[in-house]
Design a protein around this motif. Structure first.
Motif, mmCIF file in Angstrom:
data_model
loop_
_atom_site.group_PDB
_atom_site.id
_atom_site.type_symbol
_atom_site.label_atom_id
_atom_site.label_comp_id
_atom_site.label_asym_id
_atom_site.label_seq_id
_atom_site.Cartn_x
_atom_site.Cartn_y
_atom_site.Cartn_z
ATOM 1 N N GLY B 28 0.846 -1.185 0.000
ATOM 2 C CA GLY B 28 0.000 0.000 0.000
ATOM 3 C C GLY B 28 0.882 1.235 0.000
ATOM 4 O O GLY B 28 2.114 1.115 0.008
ATOM 5 N N PRO B 29 0.269 2.411 0.000
ATOM 6 C CA PRO B 29 1.037 3.648 -0.118
ATOM 7 C C PRO B 29 2.077 3.836 0.996
ATOM 8 O O PRO B 29 3.202 4.263 0.723
ATOM 9 C CB PRO B 29 -0.033 4.743 -0.033
ATOM 10 C CG PRO B 29 -1.311 4.077 -0.397
ATOM 11 C CD PRO B 29 -1.177 2.655 0.044
ATOM 12 N N GLY B 30 1.733 3.512 2.235
ATOM 13 C CA GLY B 30 2.666 3.689 3.346
ATOM 14 C C GLY B 30 3.844 2.734 3.250
ATOM 15 O O GLY B 30 4.991 3.114 3.503
ATOM 16 N N ARG B 31 3.540 1.496 2.875
ATOM 17 C CA ARG B 31 4.604 0.492 2.737
ATOM 18 C C ARG B 31 5.545 0.858 1.594
ATOM 19 O O ARG B 31 6.765 0.693 1.692
ATOM 20 C CB ARG B 31 3.986 -0.896 2.511
ATOM 21 C CG ARG B 31 3.291 -1.399 3.774
ATOM 22 C CD ARG B 31 2.547 -2.706 3.557
ATOM 23 N NE ARG B 31 1.966 -3.135 4.830
ATOM 24 C CZ ARG B 31 1.901 -4.396 5.239
ATOM 25 N NH1 ARG B 31 2.327 -5.369 4.458
ATOM 26 N NH2 ARG B 31 1.385 -4.694 6.403
ATOM 27 N N LEU B 32 4.959 1.336 0.504
ATOM 28 C CA LEU B 32 5.779 1.775 -0.634
ATOM 29 C C LEU B 32 6.688 2.921 -0.205
ATOM 30 O O LEU B 32 7.884 2.938 -0.525
ATOM 31 C CB LEU B 32 4.867 2.238 -1.778
ATOM 32 C CG LEU B 32 5.582 2.677 -3.060
ATOM 33 C CD1 LEU B 32 6.228 1.500 -3.752
ATOM 34 C CD2 LEU B 32 4.602 3.356 -4.016
ATOM 35 N N GLU B 33 6.118 3.875 0.532
ATOM 36 C CA GLU B 33 6.901 5.049 0.925
ATOM 37 C C GLU B 33 8.040 4.674 1.866
ATOM 38 O O GLU B 33 9.157 5.178 1.724
ATOM 39 C CB GLU B 33 5.983 6.088 1.595
ATOM 40 C CG GLU B 33 6.696 7.408 1.823
ATOM 41 C CD GLU B 33 5.798 8.468 2.448
ATOM 42 O OE1 GLU B 33 4.569 8.262 2.523
ATOM 43 O OE2 GLU B 33 6.333 9.506 2.877
ATOM 44 N N ILE B 34 7.785 3.774 2.801
ATOM 45 C CA ILE B 34 8.866 3.427 3.727
ATOM 46 C C ILE B 34 9.967 2.657 3.004
ATOM 47 O O ILE B 34 11.157 2.887 3.255
ATOM 48 C CB ILE B 34 8.344 2.720 4.997
ATOM 49 C CG1 ILE B 34 9.389 2.843 6.098
ATOM 50 C CG2 ILE B 34 8.003 1.263 4.758
ATOM 51 C CD1 ILE B 34 8.894 2.514 7.471
ATOM 52 N N LEU B 35 9.606 1.795 2.063
ATOM 53 C CA LEU B 35 10.630 1.095 1.278
ATOM 54 C C LEU B 35 11.489 2.100 0.511
ATOM 55 O O LEU B 35 12.712 2.008 0.481
ATOM 56 C CB LEU B 35 9.998 0.110 0.290
ATOM 57 C CG LEU B 35 9.325 -1.142 0.859
ATOM 58 C CD1 LEU B 35 8.756 -1.984 -0.273
ATOM 59 C CD2 LEU B 35 10.313 -1.966 1.695
ATOM 60 N N ARG B 36 10.826 3.096 -0.089
ATOM 61 C CA ARG B 36 11.554 4.081 -0.879
ATOM 62 C C ARG B 36 12.495 4.900 0.006
ATOM 63 O O ARG B 36 13.625 5.194 -0.370
ATOM 64 C CB ARG B 36 10.561 5.001 -1.603
ATOM 65 C CG ARG B 36 11.162 5.684 -2.835
ATOM 66 C CD ARG B 36 10.278 6.767 -3.413
ATOM 67 N NE ARG B 36 8.916 6.363 -3.700
ATOM 68 C CZ ARG B 36 8.570 5.580 -4.727
ATOM 69 N NH1 ARG B 36 9.489 5.094 -5.517
ATOM 70 N NH2 ARG B 36 7.302 5.274 -4.928
ATOM 71 N N ARG B 37 12.025 5.237 1.201
ATOM 72 C CA ARG B 37 12.852 6.064 2.083
ATOM 73 C C ARG B 37 13.983 5.260 2.724
ATOM 74 O O ARG B 37 15.054 5.802 3.000
ATOM 75 C CB ARG B 37 11.982 6.727 3.147
ATOM 76 C CG ARG B 37 11.115 7.839 2.545
ATOM 77 C CD ARG B 37 10.281 8.531 3.616
ATOM 78 N NE ARG B 37 9.294 9.413 3.038
ATOM 79 C CZ ARG B 37 9.512 10.701 2.751
ATOM 80 N NH1 ARG B 37 10.686 11.235 2.987
ATOM 81 N NH2 ARG B 37 8.559 11.431 2.227
ATOM 82 N N ILE B 38 13.751 3.981 2.975
ATOM 83 C CA ILE B 38 14.844 3.128 3.458
ATOM 84 C C ILE B 38 15.908 3.031 2.360
ATOM 85 O O ILE B 38 17.106 3.133 2.624
ATOM 86 C CB ILE B 38 14.325 1.722 3.856
ATOM 87 C CG1 ILE B 38 13.512 1.813 5.156
ATOM 88 C CG2 ILE B 38 15.484 0.733 4.015
ATOM 89 C CD1 ILE B 38 12.723 0.556 5.483
ATOM 90 N N ASP B 39 15.461 2.885 1.137
ATOM 91 C CA ASP B 39 16.388 2.803 0.003
ATOM 92 C C ASP B 39 17.212 4.086 -0.108
ATOM 93 O O ASP B 39 18.421 4.046 -0.336
ATOM 94 C CB ASP B 39 15.586 2.563 -1.280
ATOM 95 C CG ASP B 39 16.470 2.229 -2.463
ATOM 96 O OD1 ASP B 39 17.491 1.533 -2.265
ATOM 97 O OD2 ASP B 39 16.147 2.645 -3.583
ATOM 98 N N ALA B 40 16.553 5.236 0.086
ATOM 99 C CA ALA B 40 17.246 6.522 -0.050
ATOM 100 C C ALA B 40 18.181 6.802 1.129
ATOM 101 O O ALA B 40 19.244 7.396 0.963
ATOM 102 C CB ALA B 40 16.228 7.649 -0.192
ATOM 103 N N ASN B 41 17.766 6.374 2.334
ATOM 104 C CA ASN B 41 18.485 6.754 3.551
ATOM 105 C C ASN B 41 19.402 5.672 4.100
ATOM 106 O O ASN B 41 20.241 5.954 4.951
ATOM 107 C CB ASN B 41 17.481 7.118 4.658
ATOM 108 C CG ASN B 41 16.787 8.441 4.384
ATOM 109 O OD1 ASN B 41 17.417 9.485 4.441
ATOM 110 N ND2 ASN B 41 15.506 8.395 4.054
#
Lengths: 134, 134
Positions: B28-41
């Motif tokens: 879902g949107p929250g899970r997608l966002e946390i994956l993306r931010r873990i990838d970035a950070n």
């Protein structure tokens, strides 16, 4: 019975919501379902009962949805069962039909990605928990 | 500044979730966002901070998502900032890329219906409330 029941459990289903830029929820699976059940039953109370929802909760949901649109989607009808019922307005029917079409088109557009994700799923899947909507 | 800000507020955005037949939320949107931010950070803590979420909440979300798939999507890395970080696995990257593609294809498929619903929206829109996810 030619397939074990677990097979269907592993199909991914898409749940789609529409939000305005302000964060306002405009349409989603629950709102769609209550509109459809009001249309079938001619009553918010009957729709609520079928969905295992209190009348108050159903009414609040309908009211919140009505306020998102120029014209209400549901209107009350004098007389009928339980001293008055409810029905979809022309706008309500248009929103129901359009959101149904939107769901169908979105689902058809993503079969490849959905299948790919299904192939990556754990086997067995963990039990569902109430993990919030994220 | 050539358009009043209200215009963007009235655009409908699609929020898409994938659920298994058991009701299990998979993406879902929250899970997608946390994956993306873990990838970035390179860190769950930094991703949580950016999302205004507690570390514990973020970790629980990542753990719940990991368990949905054959291979975890996020793995810890020894050393680095804060005595260890986190990164996407190959499966994590595949899920991120695939769900991004799925969102893009679904959005592209429904522009006609989305525009039609936008034309039916109230003007002004009501204030958003925390009305649940239905």
């Amino acid at each position: 019975m030619s397939q074990p029941p677990a097979t269907d459990d592993r199909h991914l289903k898409m749940r789609l919501r529409l939000k305005a830029g302000t964060g306002l929820l405009v349409m989603g699976p629950g709102r769609l379902e209550i509109l459809r059940r009001i249309d079938a039953n001619g009553s918010i109370a009957a729709a609520a009962r079928e969905m295992g929802m209190s009348y108050r909760r159903a009414w609040t949901l309908v009211d919140a949805t009505n306020r998102c649109f120029r014209q209400p989607l549901v209107e009350s009808v004098a007389g009928g069962r339980r001293g008055g019922g409810a029905r979809l307005t022309a706008t309500g029917r248009q929103v129901l039909t359009t959101f149904d079409a939107l769901n169908a088109k979105a689902a058809a557009a993503v079969t490849e990605e959905r299948t790919l994700l299904e192939e990556l799923l754990a086997d067995p899947l963990p039990e569902p928990k109430d993990s919030g909507k994220t």
